[in-house]
Design a protein around this motif. Structure first.
Motif, PDB file in Angstrom:
ATOM      1  N   LEU A   1       0.820  -1.221   0.000  1.00  0.00           N
ATOM      2  CA  LEU A   1       0.000   0.000   0.000  1.00  0.00           C
ATOM      3  C   LEU A   1       0.856   1.275   0.000  1.00  0.00           C
ATOM      4  N   PHE A   2       0.420   2.277  -0.756  1.00  0.00           N
ATOM      5  CA  PHE A   2       1.146   3.559  -0.823  1.00  0.00           C
ATOM      6  C   PHE A   2       1.122   4.268   0.541  1.00  0.00           C
ATOM      7  N   VAL A   3       2.050   5.205   0.703  1.00  0.00           N
ATOM      8  CA  VAL A   3       2.106   6.031   1.919  1.00  0.00           C
ATOM      9  C   VAL A   3       2.195   7.487   1.504  1.00  0.00           C
ATOM     10  N   ARG A   4       1.453   8.337   2.221  1.00  0.00           N
ATOM     11  CA  ARG A   4       1.582   9.760   1.991  1.00  0.00           C
ATOM     12  C   ARG A   4       1.403  10.455   3.345  1.00  0.00           C
ATOM     13  N   ASN A   5       2.453  11.128   3.791  1.00  0.00           N
ATOM     14  CA  ASN A   5       2.390  11.887   5.041  1.00  0.00           C
ATOM     15  C   ASN A   5       2.617  13.359   4.766  1.00  0.00           C
ATOM     16  N   ASN A   6       1.753  14.209   5.294  1.00  0.00           N
ATOM     17  CA  ASN A   6       1.933  15.654   5.145  1.00  0.00           C
ATOM     18  C   ASN A   6       2.907  16.189   6.177  1.00  0.00           C
ATOM     19  N   LEU A   7       3.040  15.457   7.276  1.00  0.00           N
ATOM     20  CA  LEU A   7       3.953  15.834   8.369  1.00  0.00           C
ATOM     21  C   LEU A   7       4.767  14.596   8.715  1.00  0.00           C
TER      22      LEU A   7
ATOM     23  N   GLN B   1      -7.292   6.508  -1.631  1.00  0.00           N
ATOM     24  CA  GLN B   1      -6.645   7.109  -2.802  1.00  0.00           C
ATOM     25  C   GLN B   1      -6.319   8.566  -2.518  1.00  0.00           C
ATOM     26  N   CYS B   2      -5.091   8.938  -2.804  1.00  0.00           N
ATOM     27  CA  CYS B   2      -4.679  10.335  -2.614  1.00  0.00           C
ATOM     28  C   CYS B   2      -5.387  11.228  -3.635  1.00  0.00           C
ATOM     29  N   SER B   3      -5.722  12.417  -3.196  1.00  0.00           N
ATOM     30  CA  SER B   3      -6.351  13.410  -4.077  1.00  0.00           C
ATOM     31  C   SER B   3      -5.514  13.660  -5.329  1.00  0.00           C
ATOM     32  N   GLY B   4      -4.200  13.530  -5.166  1.00  0.00           N
ATOM     33  CA  GLY B   4      -3.287  13.845  -6.271  1.00  0.00           C
ATOM     34  C   GLY B   4      -2.888  12.634  -7.092  1.00  0.00           C
TER      35      GLY B   4
ATOM     36  N   GLY C   1      -2.797  13.134  15.019  1.00  0.00           N
ATOM     37  CA  GLY C   1      -2.037  13.145  16.273  1.00  0.00           C
ATOM     38  C   GLY C   1      -0.574  13.533  16.155  1.00  0.00           C
ATOM     39  N   GLU C   2      -0.170  14.132  15.059  1.00  0.00           N
ATOM     40  CA  GLU C   2       1.237  14.537  14.941  1.00  0.00           C
ATOM     41  C   GLU C   2       1.567  15.671  15.896  1.00  0.00           C
ATOM     42  N   GLU C   3       2.830  15.679  16.341  1.00  0.00           N
ATOM     43  CA  GLU C   3       3.299  16.856  17.069  1.00  0.00           C
ATOM     44  C   GLU C   3       3.708  17.875  16.029  1.00  0.00           C
TER      45      GLU C   3
ATOM     46  N   ALA D   1       2.620   3.771   9.941  1.00  0.00           N
ATOM     47  CA  ALA D   1       2.664   4.347   8.588  1.00  0.00           C
ATOM     48  C   ALA D   1       1.269   4.626   8.037  1.00  0.00           C
ATOM     49  N   HIS D   2       0.291   3.884   8.525  1.00  0.00           N
ATOM     50  CA  HIS D   2      -1.071   4.065   8.009  1.00  0.00           C
ATOM     51  C   HIS D   2      -2.036   4.627   9.050  1.00  0.00           C
ATOM     52  N   GLY D   3      -1.452   5.203  10.110  1.00  0.00           N
ATOM     53  CA  GLY D   3      -2.311   5.965  11.012  1.00  0.00           C
ATOM     54  C   GLY D   3      -2.715   5.300  12.304  1.00  0.00           C
TER      55      GLY D   3
ATOM     56  N   LEU E   1      -5.229   4.567  15.779  1.00  0.00           N
ATOM     57  CA  LEU E   1      -6.635   4.777  15.425  1.00  0.00           C
ATOM     58  C   LEU E   1      -6.738   5.768  14.267  1.00  0.00           C
ATOM     59  N   ARG E   2      -7.591   5.440  13.309  1.00  0.00           N
ATOM     60  CA  ARG E   2      -7.723   6.294  12.129  1.00  0.00           C
ATOM     61  C   ARG E   2      -9.188   6.577  11.828  1.00  0.00           C
ATOM     62  N   MET E   3      -9.474   7.808  11.450  1.00  0.00           N
ATOM     63  CA  MET E   3     -10.831   8.156  11.014  1.00  0.00           C
ATOM     64  C   MET E   3     -10.938   7.782   9.538  1.00  0.00           C
TER      65      MET E   3
ATOM     66  N   GLY F   1      -8.126  10.276   0.135  1.00  0.00           N
ATOM     67  CA  GLY F   1      -7.205   9.931   1.213  1.00  0.00           C
ATOM     68  C   GLY F   1      -7.091  10.944   2.329  1.00  0.00           C
ATOM     69  N   VAL F   2      -6.973  12.214   1.975  1.00  0.00           N
ATOM     70  CA  VAL F   2      -6.702  13.256   2.964  1.00  0.00           C
ATOM     71  C   VAL F   2      -7.740  13.314   4.077  1.00  0.00           C
ATOM     72  N   ASN F   3      -8.962  12.874   3.789  1.00  0.00           N
ATOM     73  CA  ASN F   3     -10.022  12.921   4.801  1.00  0.00           C
ATOM     74  C   ASN F   3      -9.935  11.778   5.806  1.00  0.00           C
ATOM     75  N   ASN F   4      -9.054  10.839   5.519  1.00  0.00           N
ATOM     76  CA  ASN F   4      -8.891   9.665   6.376  1.00  0.00           C
ATOM     77  C   ASN F   4      -7.767   9.954   7.368  1.00  0.00           C
ATOM     78  N   VAL F   5      -8.118  10.670   8.412  1.00  0.00           N
ATOM     79  CA  VAL F   5      -7.130  11.242   9.338  1.00  0.00           C
ATOM     80  C   VAL F   5      -6.448  10.160  10.179  1.00  0.00           C
ATOM     81  N   LYS F   6      -5.124  10.139  10.088  1.00  0.00           N
ATOM     82  CA  LYS F   6      -4.328   9.148  10.823  1.00  0.00           C
ATOM     83  C   LYS F   6      -4.145   9.568  12.279  1.00  0.00           C
ATOM     84  N   TYR F   7      -3.808   8.566  13.104  1.00  0.00           N
ATOM     85  CA  TYR F   7      -3.546   8.791  14.544  1.00  0.00           C
ATOM     86  C   TYR F   7      -4.520   9.857  15.068  1.00  0.00           C
TER      87      TYR F   7
HETATM   88  N1  MSS Z   1      -3.517  11.953   8.407  1.00  0.00           N
HETATM   89  C1  MSS Z   1      -2.560  12.516   9.169  1.00  0.00           C
HETATM   90  N2  MSS Z   1      -2.728  12.590  10.513  1.00  0.00           N
HETATM   91  N3  MSS Z   1      -1.431  13.042   8.627  1.00  0.00           N
HETATM   92  C2  MSS Z   1      -1.239  13.040   7.257  1.00  0.00           C
HETATM   93  O1  MSS Z   1      -0.222  13.529   6.822  1.00  0.00           O
HETATM   94  N4  MSS Z   1      -2.130  12.473   5.063  1.00  0.00           N
HETATM   95  C3  MSS Z   1      -3.382  12.280   4.353  1.00  0.00           C
HETATM   96  C4  MSS Z   1      -4.181  11.123   4.937  1.00  0.00           C
HETATM   97  N5  MSS Z   1      -4.328  11.239   6.352  1.00  0.00           N
HETATM   98  C5  MSS Z   1      -2.244  12.472   6.439  1.00  0.00           C
HETATM   99  C6  MSS Z   1      -3.371  11.894   7.086  1.00  0.00           C
HETATM  100  C7  MSS Z   1      -3.250  12.078   2.886  1.00  0.00           C
HETATM  101  S1  MSS Z   1      -3.130  13.446   1.893  1.00  0.00           S
HETATM  102  C8  MSS Z   1      -3.384  10.839   2.314  1.00  0.00           C
HETATM  103  S2  MSS Z   1      -3.444  10.647   0.629  1.00  0.00           S
HETATM  104  C9  MSS Z   1      -3.611   9.610   3.167  1.00  0.00           C
HETATM  105  O2  MSS Z   1      -3.534   9.919   4.569  1.00  0.00           O
HETATM  106  C10 MSS Z   1      -2.571   8.548   2.822  1.00  0.00           C
HETATM  107  O3  MSS Z   1      -2.778   7.411   3.609  1.00  0.00           O
HETATM  108  P1  MSS Z   1      -1.675   6.252   3.672  1.00  0.00           P
HETATM  109  O4  MSS Z   1      -2.132   5.336   4.739  1.00  0.00           O
HETATM  110  O5  MSS Z   1      -1.683   5.568   2.315  1.00  0.00           O
HETATM  111  O6  MSS Z   1      -0.337   6.869   3.895  1.00  0.00           O
HETATM  112 MO1  MSS Z   1      -3.609  12.733  -0.247  1.00  0.00          MO
HETATM  113  O7  MSS Z   1      -5.336  13.109  -0.523  1.00  0.00           O
END
Ligand code: MSS
Length: 363
Positions: free
Chosen positions: A45-51, A96-99, A151-153, A191-193, A196-198, A205-211
């Motif tokens: 599975l792909f990974v995408r972290n904004n922080l 799926q990531c928005s991008g 839950g990122e610092e 890596a996938h949140g 607990l993940r929403m 993807g972005v709406n699926n808030v990790k940690y």
């Molecule tokens: N959540 C958190 N807490 N942080 C971050 O950075 N990112 C987003 C989601 N959630 C984040 C979150 C995005 S942006 C995406 S895609 C996703 O996640 C991915 O997932 P994986 O598990 O695959 O890494 Mo674009 O719409």
């Protein structure tokens, strides 16, 4: 951009050969790693972290993870251990990531140059948010959105609102939102949140808030930058603003996963995957002449519900030559993939069938 040569520590358990390592925070599933699979293995599975991802110590004792609930009649902090006793449900959904597909935009949309692999179909297990809200006395009134906070610092010296991952989705989708602790039958890795993940099935993807550490029923959308101006669809050259469409519901899309590049003449099985966002895929057509003529593919089972993707296959005879193979999915309400991309500043939501084709040499 230069690719990484090895997996970052928090994702060291991934199958490196299945991934394109764009950066420490962005890893894409290779097109040939999906084949005819319905459920994408977590290792692929792909990974995408904004922080930067939080320290893995937060998944060491998952049941101790605390989530604060607001916008309900009885606002409270619950542990994951307590959430597990409220209810449990499983849903298969495309993440799926928005991008995803950004690499196909000719204007050079900024951001990770995802091809087709910022997507996978996975199985989440968790408590329906609705059951939690009911336990907490129901919405406290005036609520229009579900807002989840990651839950990122926040790294030192940065303004929280500028960088935090806090997303709001319309309250109407509550019935399908899960607070999930399992991904593909295992505790969610960091890596996938995890812990607990929403999960908002059918939404980008972005709406699926990790940690997730904070869930609120709110009157307004979050005022974090990621919601206000980030993930907004607008014309090339225009800045993001709250009056533009937010990257919420996913659109219908499909792509070929096999063969890629070369194959042998004779009978060939052309594989791919199709997703309907929030609607069941009704049919997929495949063309081996770049959209001149189409043949209906066979959908492969089982049907894991409207939020999952559906692998498909077309058996066909190919003689030596070069072929442009494309696919076009249609959902049960008659929505089909368009031929063209919809140009937009950040390269979001690309589902045009032409750009997603593959060129295959048959010998
Ligand atoms: N959540 C958190 N807490 N942080 C971050 O950075 N990112 C987003 C989601 N959630 C984040 C979150 C995005 S942006 C995406 S895609 C996703 O996640 C991915 O997932 P994986 O598990 O695959 O890494 Mo674009 O719409």
């Amino acid at each position: 951009a230069e690719e990484l040569s090895s997996l970052p520590g928090y994702a060291s358990w991934k199958r490196k050969q299945d991934l394109i390592l764009h950066s420490e925070a962005t890893m894409e599933t290779r097109r040939n790693a999906i084949r005819s699979g319905i459920v994408t293995p977590s290792e692929t599975l792909f990974v995408r972290n904004n922080l930067p991802a939080p320290d893995a110590s937060i998944v060491a004792d998952p049941d101790a993870w605390e989530v604060r609930f607001e916008g309900v009649n009885d606002p409270r902090t619950l542990t994951l251990g307590e959430l597990k006793k409220i209810d449990v449900q499983t849903v298969a959904s495309v993440l799926q990531c928005s991008g995803n597909g950004r690499a196909f935009f000719p204007h050079g949309a900024s951001g990770t140059q995802w091809s087709v692999g910022a997507a996978g179909c996975v199985v989440w297990t968790g408590v329906p948010l609705k059951a939690v809200i009911d336990t907490l006395g129901g919405p406290s009134g005036g609520a229009k959105f579900i807002t989840g906070t990651g839950g990122e610092e926040i790294p030192d010296g940065l303004d929280a609102k500028e960088v935090m991952v806090e997303r709001s989705v319309p309250l109407e989708v509550m019935e399908r939102v899960l607070l999930a602790w399992e991904l593909n039958d295992d505790p969610i890795p960091i890596a996938h949140g995890g812990p607990l993940r929403m999960v908002v099935p059918g939404f980008y993807g972005v709406n699926n808030v990790k940690y997730v550490k904070y869930v609120a029923l709110t009157e307004n959308e979050s005022n974090a930058k990621i919601q206000v101006s980030g993930y907004r669809v607008r014309d090339v050259g225009v800045s993001g603003a709250p009056d533009q469409p937010s990257m919420w519901e996913m659109n219908i899309k499909s792509w070929i996963t096999l063969p890629l590049d070369t194959t042998e003449q004779g009978r060939n099985m052309l594989y791919g995957v199709a997703l309907g966002g929030t609607r069941t895929v009704d049919k997929v057509e495949v063309s081996v002449d770049d959209g001149e003529t189409w043949q209906e593919a066979e959908l492969l089972g089982p049907d894991l519900g409207p939020y999952a993707w559906r692998p498909f296959v077309l058996a066909t005879e190919l003689s030596p030559g070069e072929y442009r193979i494309v696919s076009r999915a249609t959902d049960v309400e008659g929505n089909s993939q368009p031929e063209a991309r919809m140009d937009n500043e950040r390269g979001y939501g690309h589902n045009g069938w032409r750009d997603h084709g593959v060129t295959v040499t048959v010998s």
